[in-house]
Design a protein around this motif. Structure first.
Motif, PDB file in Angstrom:
ATOM      1  N   UNK A  56      11.421   0.519   5.723  1.00 38.96           N
ATOM      2  CA  UNK A  56       9.629   0.221   5.366  1.00 38.96           C
ATOM      3  C   UNK A  56       9.627  -0.161   4.432  1.00 38.96           C
ATOM      4  N   UNK A  57      11.459  -0.760   3.518  1.00 36.35           N
ATOM      5  CA  UNK A  57      11.506  -1.489   2.602  1.00 36.35           C
ATOM      6  C   UNK A  57      12.384  -2.526   3.277  1.00 36.35           C
ATOM      7  N   UNK A  58      11.934  -4.211   2.652  1.00 35.51           N
ATOM      8  CA  UNK A  58      12.568  -5.025   2.887  1.00 35.51           C
ATOM      9  C   UNK A  58      13.509  -6.368   1.429  1.00 35.51           C
TER      10      UNK A  58
ATOM     11  N   UNK B 195      -0.187   1.906   9.226  1.00 34.15           N
ATOM     12  CA  UNK B 195      -0.067   3.233   8.551  1.00 34.15           C
ATOM     13  C   UNK B 195       0.437   3.569   6.767  1.00 34.15           C
ATOM     14  N   UNK B 196       0.760   2.066   6.147  1.00 29.65           N
ATOM     15  CA  UNK B 196       0.951   1.764   5.552  1.00 29.65           C
ATOM     16  C   UNK B 196       2.202   3.110   4.832  1.00 29.65           C
ATOM     17  N   UNK B 197       3.325   2.815   4.814  1.00 25.99           N
ATOM     18  CA  UNK B 197       4.230   3.476   4.343  1.00 25.99           C
ATOM     19  C   UNK B 197       5.237   2.781   3.465  1.00 25.99           C
TER      20      UNK B 197
ATOM     21  N   UNK C 164      -0.531   1.834   1.109  1.00 23.01           N
ATOM     22  CA  UNK C 164       0.437   1.834   0.419  1.00 23.01           C
ATOM     23  C   UNK C 164       2.358   0.304   1.037  1.00 23.01           C
ATOM     24  N   UNK C 165       1.389  -1.257   0.797  1.00 23.23           N
ATOM     25  CA  UNK C 165       2.050  -1.670   1.865  1.00 23.23           C
ATOM     26  C   UNK C 165       1.489  -3.479   1.310  1.00 23.23           C
ATOM     27  N   UNK C 166       2.209  -4.120   1.547  1.00 22.79           N
ATOM     28  CA  UNK C 166       1.716  -5.665   1.415  1.00 22.79           C
ATOM     29  C   UNK C 166       2.365  -5.836  -0.241  1.00 22.79           C
ATOM     30  N   UNK C 167       2.538  -5.130  -0.661  1.00 20.87           N
ATOM     31  CA  UNK C 167       3.464  -5.672  -2.040  1.00 20.87           C
ATOM     32  C   UNK C 167       4.184  -6.168  -2.364  1.00 20.87           C
TER      33      UNK C 167
ATOM     34  N   UNK D  72      -7.400   8.156  -3.922  1.00 17.56           N
ATOM     35  CA  UNK D  72      -5.887   8.676  -3.404  1.00 17.56           C
ATOM     36  C   UNK D  72      -4.956   9.816  -4.193  1.00 17.56           C
ATOM     37  N   UNK D  73      -5.552  10.545  -4.855  1.00 13.06           N
ATOM     38  CA  UNK D  73      -5.110  11.131  -5.987  1.00 13.06           C
ATOM     39  C   UNK D  73      -4.263  12.495  -5.283  1.00 13.06           C
ATOM     40  N   UNK D  74      -4.512  12.496  -4.251  1.00 13.82           N
ATOM     41  CA  UNK D  74      -3.571  13.980  -3.675  1.00 13.82           C
ATOM     42  C   UNK D  74      -3.052  13.496  -2.252  1.00 13.82           C
ATOM     43  N   UNK D  75      -2.480  12.049  -2.689  1.00 10.76           N
ATOM     44  CA  UNK D  75      -2.163  11.505  -1.310  1.00 10.76           C
ATOM     45  C   UNK D  75      -0.330  11.432  -1.386  1.00 10.76           C
ATOM     46  N   UNK D  76       0.057  12.224  -0.797  1.00  6.44           N
ATOM     47  CA  UNK D  76       1.918  12.127  -1.089  1.00  6.44           C
ATOM     48  C   UNK D  76       2.875  10.846  -0.846  1.00  6.44           C
ATOM     49  N   UNK D  77       1.730   9.908  -0.443  1.00  4.71           N
ATOM     50  CA  UNK D  77       2.578   8.890   0.136  1.00  4.71           C
ATOM     51  C   UNK D  77       2.253   7.804  -0.528  1.00  4.71           C
ATOM     52  N   UNK D  78       1.626   7.819  -1.640  1.00  6.66           N
ATOM     53  CA  UNK D  78       1.288   6.627  -2.774  1.00  6.66           C
ATOM     54  C   UNK D  78       1.575   7.616  -4.314  1.00  6.66           C
TER      55      UNK D  78
END
Length: 490
Positions: A266-268, A248-250, A328-331, A381-387
């Protein structure tokens, strides 16, 4: 899996309290784990998943993939030393020899996967031996989707026994199995391009020999640790986070309120303290609540804006299928001594491929609005509040213009086959023979040959959305250069 902690086994079985398990201690720990298995991990196909899986750790061969079989025997005398070349020299194919105490080393690594136990081995590189190196299988899908007997990703800790032991100055090696990447080159190409613009882990290709048997070509990707920070930011100080992958990439830096606990799921954090957590929350809150006409000034002391725009441009232009634009993950994140955040690429092994639909794929017009295949809208993804690095940062006209200039630069220069093709040809010449000899790989020799060819045919390849590198580069470049918003500024 969202930030799932390792199972703690080491302390209860480390009888001599030296920080690692010797052969007898590991034997006892394995018996304990057999009698007390962990809950199912990895989702469908993982341990405890549905039937039909072939062997521990994943599914059986797919498509026209041949069954795995033992590789050729290779002695240390057969490997030519690489000389003085850097460990991450892209033009050098080193051979890394790993020698374990136990013949059933693979089953032992399986037993300790997901725990805090590393299995000691002797690493030999360029004729020099490094004893007491800790080894464990790493990864989620790259582990669970791969059956026993095939190549799975390895993490090597040079300092397991000797805290000062290093190889070429590095204490950690990540040897990736190229699962889903029939080219073996996605990470190496992405790194080579990205490093022109922002700090990015270095990547080289190596051959791995385990207990005398050839296990083929692995991708050697630099660890995001204090060594990386020192090398790229001239200091080892500062806070570091990994943003773990999930379906889900959060981990996109959206604001979750002021409770640190919400962010820890969400963040390690790899280094830092509560003040750094509060700074992360402040960054998220600033992105969320600041009006567009005030955002650049508000972010200036908190975020390296130019590096972030390059991060986003690379992620989208090269279509990183595990990237921020979709998951919104894997970085990774670094907060420097001055308090500014820097996003750093991490999972680069599924770039240079067609974009797909499904969860996480959202363009400006909702799902699928960004376009499929190579026609991924640079303003997806310009309308995606999760990004919010995309939906908030790129909503600022001046920042959007700078971002699109960077997309254009990547398309015009780095996706030009005259340039990218030379990189591919160099890597192909380096590893083609070894790929053909690799009996443990997760793809086919035919896929490698076609995916890296100057004159590819069809879309032969392994992995979701995979396509020949030249086909991707030519088509993606043509689309981006013809897209008005990514056109060269006047």
């Amino acid at each position: 899996m969202m930030n799932q902690a390792e199972r703690e086994v080491l302390a209860d079985h480390d009888q001599d309290k030296n920080g690692y398990l010797d052969q007898s201690e590991r034997a006892a720990a394995r018996k304990f784990l057999e009698a007390n298995p962990a809950p199912a991990r990895g989702g469908p196909g993982g341990r405890g998943g549905p039937a039909g899986r072939r062997g521990p750790g994943g599914f059986g061969p797919r498509g026209n993939q041949e069954p795995a079989r033992p590789g050729a025997r290779i002695s240390k005398d057969d490997a030519k030393p690489a000389g003085s070349a850097d460990l991450y020299d892209p033009g050098t194919l080193r051979t890394l020899f790993l020698d374990f105490e136990n013949a059933d080393w693979e089953a032992e690594l399986e037993a300790f996967h997901g725990t805090d136990v590393e299995v000691p081995a002797t690493l030999t590189v360029d004729g020099k031996s490094y004893p007491g190196v800790g080894v464990h299988f790493r990864g989620a899908s790259s582990y669970f989707m791969v059956p026993a007997g095939r190549k799975r990703s390895l993490n090597l800790s040079l300092d397991l026994v000797d805290r000062k032991q290093r190889i070429d100055g590095y204490k950690t090696l990540n040897l990736l199995n190229s699962n889903g990447d029939g080219t073996f080159l996605s990470g190496a190409l992405y790194s080579a391009i990205a490093r022109q613009y922002i700090p990015t882990p270095k990547v080289s290709l190596v051959r791995v020999v385990i207990n005398g048997e050839n296990w083929g070509v692995y991708v050697n990707q630099q660890q995001f640790n204090k060594d990386f920070i020192q090398e790229n930011f001239r200091t080892s100080k500062g806070a570091r986070w990994k943003v773990p992958g999930s379906p889900n990439g959060r981990g996109g830096l959206d604001y979750l309120g002021d409770d640190i606990a919400a962010y820890k799921t969400r963040y390690s954090m790899k280094s830092g303290d509560d003040d750094d957590w509060k700074a992360l929350i402040q960054l998220c809150k600033t992105l969320d609540e600041t009006p567009a006409d005030e955002l650049e000034a508000a972010l200036e002391p908190l975020l390296d804006i130019d590096a972030t725009l390059w991060f986003l441009a690379l992620d989208c232009a090269l279509i990183n299928s595990d990237g921020y634009w979709t998951r919104a993950s894997d970085y990774t994140l670094y907060r420097d001594r001055d308090g500014r955040f820097h996003p750093v690429p991490h999972d680069m092994n599924e770039a240079f491929r067609a974009a797909g639909g499904g969860p996480g794929f959202r363009g400006r017009g909702g799902p699928q609005g960004g376009g499929n295949g190579v026609k991924l809208d640079p303003l997806t993804a310009m309308d995606d509040p999760g990004k919010p690095l995309r939906s908030k940062l790129l909503a600022v006209p001046a920042l959007r213009a700078r971002y699109l200039e960077k997309v254009h630069t990547i398309a015009e220069q780095d996706l030009d086959w005259q340039n990218l093709g030379q990189r591919v040809a160099g890597f192909r010449q380096l590893i083609a023979g070894e790929v053909a000899a690799d009996t443990r790989k997760n793809s086919t020799t035919e896929a490698f040959e076609n995916l890296t060819s100057d004159t590819p045919t069809g879309t032969e390849g392994g992995g979701h959305g995979a396509m020949p590198l030249r086909s991707f580069a030519d088509q993606r470049r043509e689309y981006l250069l013809a897209t008005p918003q990514a056109a060269s500024p006047e």
